[in-house]
Design an enzyme around this catalytic site. Structure first.
Site, mmCIF file in Angstrom:
data_model
loop_
_atom_site.group_PDB
_atom_site.id
_atom_site.type_symbol
_atom_site.label_atom_id
_atom_site.label_comp_id
_atom_site.label_asym_id
_atom_site.label_seq_id
_atom_site.Cartn_x
_atom_site.Cartn_y
_atom_site.Cartn_z
ATOM 1 N N ASN A 156 9.064 4.653 -4.604
ATOM 2 C CA ASN A 156 7.622 4.540 -4.379
ATOM 3 C C ASN A 156 7.418 3.363 -3.434
ATOM 4 O O ASN A 156 7.499 2.216 -3.848
ATOM 5 C CB ASN A 156 6.915 4.294 -5.718
ATOM 6 N N LYS A 181 4.859 2.301 -2.065
ATOM 7 C CA LYS A 181 3.539 1.650 -2.174
ATOM 8 C C LYS A 181 2.970 1.457 -0.756
ATOM 9 O O LYS A 181 3.221 2.285 0.108
ATOM 10 C CB LYS A 181 3.643 0.368 -2.993
ATOM 11 N N HIS A 188 -0.194 6.181 -11.581
ATOM 12 C CA HIS A 188 0.534 4.905 -11.497
ATOM 13 C C HIS A 188 -0.355 3.787 -12.039
ATOM 14 O O HIS A 188 -1.573 3.804 -11.837
ATOM 15 C CB HIS A 188 0.930 4.623 -10.044
ATOM 16 N N GLU A 206 -0.957 0.914 -11.038
ATOM 17 C CA GLU A 206 -1.789 0.251 -10.024
ATOM 18 C C GLU A 206 -3.041 1.076 -9.720
ATOM 19 O O GLU A 206 -4.115 0.524 -9.474
ATOM 20 C CB GLU A 206 -0.963 0.002 -8.747
ATOM 21 N N GLU A 249 6.749 3.402 -17.040
ATOM 22 C CA GLU A 249 6.720 2.161 -16.272
ATOM 23 C C GLU A 249 5.965 1.098 -17.059
ATOM 24 O O GLU A 249 4.717 1.043 -16.992
ATOM 25 C CB GLU A 249 6.017 2.390 -14.930
ATOM 26 N N GLY A 307 7.281 -5.089 -10.558
ATOM 27 C CA GLY A 307 7.202 -6.128 -9.532
ATOM 28 C C GLY A 307 7.375 -7.536 -10.065
ATOM 29 O O GLY A 307 7.102 -8.504 -9.358
ATOM 30 N N SER A 319 11.059 -3.022 -11.894
ATOM 31 C CA SER A 319 12.121 -3.950 -11.492
ATOM 32 C C SER A 319 13.521 -3.362 -11.657
ATOM 33 O O SER A 319 14.460 -4.068 -12.047
ATOM 34 C CB SER A 319 11.992 -5.276 -12.258
HETATM 35 P P1 13P Z 1 9.118 -2.342 -8.813
HETATM 36 O O1 13P Z 1 10.425 -1.572 -8.741
HETATM 37 O O2 13P Z 1 8.813 -3.084 -7.561
HETATM 38 O O3 13P Z 1 9.032 -3.160 -10.052
HETATM 39 O O4 13P Z 1 7.950 -1.232 -8.911
HETATM 40 C C1 13P Z 1 8.060 -0.225 -9.858
HETATM 41 C C2 13P Z 1 6.995 0.755 -9.604
HETATM 42 O O5 13P Z 1 5.813 0.483 -9.794
HETATM 43 C C3 13P Z 1 7.394 2.079 -9.084
HETATM 44 O O6 13P Z 1 6.347 2.988 -9.125
#
Ligand code: 13P
Length: 252
Positions: A9, A11, A95, A97, A167, A173, A212
């Site tokens: 992903n 982002k 997601h 976010e 997640e 992150g 992560s």
């Molecule tokens: P990270 O791997 O940067 O922690 O992000 C995970 C994520 O949100 C994947 O959708």
């Protein structure tokens, strides 16, 4: 036996030049294993170009979100049939976010899930608890609520071609990965919950871990019986980092 799905992903990252280099690196280094599928989810503006680059390769294409509507006066939105036409096979829905920064409700997530399926896309449904929810012992209740909102909206049969990504919000992150045991506990809870609706769909459904995940911790996570791959943010932005996770899956 379920295959592994290793999904990136991206982002809101990248530009045309960096994407071209990243995709070329991923295609060149993709493991030969038939049990590992790689997927990349670039931002909308780059989907068409990346679709051209991955065509004929072992790397699949997906988007990061989708409208619940098929067409019409929805300024700024992107519909599932458009994503399908551009060559997307998957789309991420719900997601954390999107839920926390853009106020997506579980009902909206269910509608997006349904719209994706109607257009022939495979939805990757994200669920996960915050740190406060985990610390107050509510992890399973939160996951159940997120899952049940979609189950109630679409029904278990619609999960036959779907993917779920667990997640934990506190792991995204932050560098704070869930331990393999913490992740496995939630993954097996999700599978058991779905089993209550349909044993066969629950047994074949891929459940990815996200938060992560990187080359150094991937093998431990992917060795768990109910972890069928990863949804990777930061470590999907460099070919070597992403491929290290893909290799861990191929060896798992
Ligand atoms: P990270 O791997 O940067 O922690 O992000 C995970 C994520 O949100 C994947 O959708």
């Amino acid at each position: 036996m379920r295959d592994f799905l290793v999904a990136g992903n991206w982002k809101m990252n990248g530009d045309s030049a960096s994407n071209t280099e990243l995709v070329a690196g991923i295609i060149a280094g993709a493991p030969e294993s038939d049990r590992v599928k790689l997927l990349i989810c670039p931002p909308f503006p780059y989907l068409a170009a990346v679709a051209g680059q991955v065509a004929g390769s072992r790397v699949a294409l997906g988007a990061q979100t989708v409208s619940e509507h098929t067409a019409g006066a929805y300024t700024g939105e992107v519909a599932a049939p458009m994503l399908r036409e551009l060559g997307c096979e998957y789309v991420i829905v719900g997601h954390s976010e999107r839920r926390s920064l853009y106020g997506e409700s579980s009902d909206a997530v269910a509608a997006k899930f349904k719209a994706a399926l109607a257009a022939g896309l495979r939805p990757i449904l994200c669920v996960g608890e915050t740190l406060a929810e985990r610390e107050s012992g509510n992890t399973e209740a939160v996951i159940d609520k997120q899952l049940n909102a979609v189950l109630a909206g679409v029904g278990i049969a619609e999960f036959a071609t779907a993917v779920i990504a667990y997640e934990p919000v506190w792991a995204i992150g932050t560098g704070m990965t869930a331990s393999p045991e913490q992740a496995q506990d939630v993954h097996s809870h999700i599978r058991a919950a779905l089993s209550g609706h349909d044993v066969d769909i629950a047994a074949s459904l891929q459940i990815l871990y996200g938060g992560s995940m990187k080359g150094e911790n991937a093998a431990g996570l992917l060795a768990m019986p109910d972890i069928d791959g990863g949804l990777i943010g930061g470590a999907s932005l460099k070919a070597a980092d992403f491929l290290a996770i893909a290799e861990a899956a191929a060896e798992g």
